[in-house]
Design a protein around this motif. Structure first.
Motif, PDB file in Angstrom:
ATOM      1  N   PHE A  39       1.865   4.812  11.250  1.00 49.94           N
ATOM      2  CA  PHE A  39       2.792   5.060  12.358  1.00 49.94           C
ATOM      3  C   PHE A  39       3.231   3.770  13.047  1.00 49.94           C
ATOM      4  O   PHE A  39       3.710   3.816  14.175  1.00 49.94           O
ATOM      5  N   GLY A  40       3.021   2.626  12.423  1.00 49.83           N
ATOM      6  CA  GLY A  40       3.347   1.355  13.055  1.00 49.83           C
ATOM      7  C   GLY A  40       4.406   0.594  12.278  1.00 49.83           C
ATOM      8  O   GLY A  40       5.097   1.165  11.424  1.00 49.83           O
ATOM      9  N   PRO A  41       4.564  -0.690  12.566  1.00 52.18           N
ATOM     10  CA  PRO A  41       5.512  -1.514  11.806  1.00 52.18           C
ATOM     11  C   PRO A  41       5.035  -1.698  10.353  1.00 52.18           C
ATOM     12  O   PRO A  41       3.845  -1.553  10.066  1.00 52.18           O
ATOM     13  N   ASP A  42       5.973  -2.030   9.475  1.00 53.33           N
ATOM     14  CA  ASP A  42       5.603  -2.340   8.096  1.00 53.33           C
ATOM     15  C   ASP A  42       4.733  -3.593   8.055  1.00 53.33           C
ATOM     16  O   ASP A  42       4.906  -4.494   8.876  1.00 53.33           O
ATOM     17  N   THR A  43       3.823  -3.640   7.115  1.00 51.79           N
ATOM     18  CA  THR A  43       3.058  -4.860   6.868  1.00 51.79           C
ATOM     19  C   THR A  43       3.232  -5.246   5.403  1.00 51.79           C
ATOM     20  O   THR A  43       3.787  -4.471   4.615  1.00 51.79           O
ATOM     21  N   SER A  44       2.735  -6.428   5.043  1.00 47.90           N
ATOM     22  CA  SER A  44       2.841  -6.834   3.637  1.00 47.90           C
ATOM     23  C   SER A  44       1.994  -5.913   2.766  1.00 47.90           C
ATOM     24  O   SER A  44       2.251  -5.760   1.573  1.00 47.90           O
ATOM     25  N   ALA A  45       0.997  -5.262   3.361  1.00 44.36           N
ATOM     26  CA  ALA A  45       0.111  -4.396   2.586  1.00 44.36           C
ATOM     27  C   ALA A  45       0.728  -3.026   2.327  1.00 44.36           C
ATOM     28  O   ALA A  45       0.636  -2.489   1.225  1.00 44.36           O
ATOM     29  N   ALA A  46       1.371  -2.462   3.354  1.00 45.99           N
ATOM     30  CA  ALA A  46       1.910  -1.112   3.192  1.00 45.99           C
ATOM     31  C   ALA A  46       2.925  -0.809   4.281  1.00 45.99           C
ATOM     32  O   ALA A  46       2.935  -1.439   5.333  1.00 45.99           O
TER      33      ALA A  46
END
Lengths: 89, 234
Positions: free
Chosen positions: B205-212
């Motif tokens: 439910f948060g911002p995109d990260t490099s992981a997912a």
């Protein structure tokens, strides 16, 4: 009933994006000789009776509530002439 | 007992329930407070949430800053209670003179909504002690009037005293002076910022990260910091 007018403008040194947008619209209408537009606020405070105490109160409220001195200036306070013989900002 | 963190709802608040959820996920007990009341219900910390209180009439946060409960909020803040203002809450803290400066319409004139990288410039406030100094975090930013302004002397003092808590990285999204995203009071218990940490507290439910996708939880640290601070003080 008498009305006291308070006029507030964004500080001159700050960008006024609203005014800038209107200036852009004028420019598109071919009115580019109006080189700048700034937008402020006008408050009309109606009271039963205008006297020196009320005028002082309006001056105080203009600074403390109606404007925020960090980003705005009170540029004018207009008191009805008949009640305050020539008393203006 | 879990620290009790009050979240004040004003007419026009939008992110009050998100802030309550963030408190819960950080290990605290959220307490819903109402602007028209004079009771803080004995909470240990306070969040003024985002939204458009009173339709942003007069100035953003100006009318809310005069709400009944703000008398108690100001008193508690001056006694050292951790108080966080997010977005509209930051505007309220500025209007209430708990924080210096003011927020004006974005320099580009548009509402902006994006995942924003911030640098934690002061990791010793009540709301940032769980971060590393200089750490970069990504949380959502969404506002139309987020341009931080103050006179030159105030900016110099805020910078000199380490009271710039968060700074925008890579881009200054709204024309804030010195790319300031958030500041604190002298004591470090009152912090205000325009971006929204409460929207980056749960994976999925948060911002995109490099992981997912949508996996960012960088906002959680603000809430865990204050909760740790309350527990230390107990």
């Amino acid at each position: 009933m008498p009305t006291i007018v308070v006029e507030v403008m964004p500080k001159a040194e700050l960008l006024d994006p609203q005014g800038k947008a209107v200036a852009g619209a004028l420019h598109r209408l071919g009115k580019s000789h109006f080189t700048d537009v700034r937008i402020g606020k006008r408050f009309e405070l109606t009271v039963d009776d205008v006297n020196d105490e009320v005028i002082a109160e309006v001056r105080e409220l203009a600074e403390s509530v109606l404007s925020n001195s960090v980003i705005e200036d009170v540029v004018n306070i207009i008191v009805p002439e008949d009640v305050a013989a020539g008393e203006t900002h | 007992m879990a620290p009790r963190v009050g979240v004040v709802t004003f007419p026009g608040s939008l992110d009050d329930r998100d802030a309550q959820r963030a408190v819960r996920l950080a290990g605290g007990e959220p307490v819903a407070l109402w602007h028209g009341s004079h009771s803080l219900e004995g909470v240990d910390a306070l969040v003024l949430p985002g939204g458009f209180s009173y339709g942003d009439y007069l100035r953003c946060g100006a009318i809310a800053s005069l709400s009944p409960i703000m008398a108690e909020v100001i008193e508690a803040a001056n006694k050292g209670m951790p108080v966080l203002g997010i977005c509209n809450g930051f505007q309220m803290l500025a209007e209430a003179h708990l924080l210096e400066g003011g927020l004006i319409r974005n320099s580009h004139g548009q509402f902006i909504c994006r995942d924003q990288v911030l640098r934690v410039e002061n990791a010793s406030t009540d709301w940032t002690s769980d971060f590393e100094q200089g750490q970069q975090i990504t949380i959502p930013l969404k506002n139309g009037e987020g341009g931080f302004m103050a006179d030159a002397a105030t900016i110099e003092r805020l910078e000199g005293e380490g009271r710039v808590v968060f700074r925008y990285v890579e881009v200054d999204p709204n024309g804030s002076l010195n790319a300031i995203a958030g500041i604190s009071n002298e004591r470090g218990n009152v912090v205000g910022l325009m971006p929204h940490p409460e929207h980056a507290v749960e994976e999925g439910f948060g911002p995109d990260t490099s992981a997912a996708m949508r996996n960012g939880t960088d906002g959680l640290g603000l809430f865990t910091s204050a909760i740790s601070r309350v527990l230390q003080a107990a």
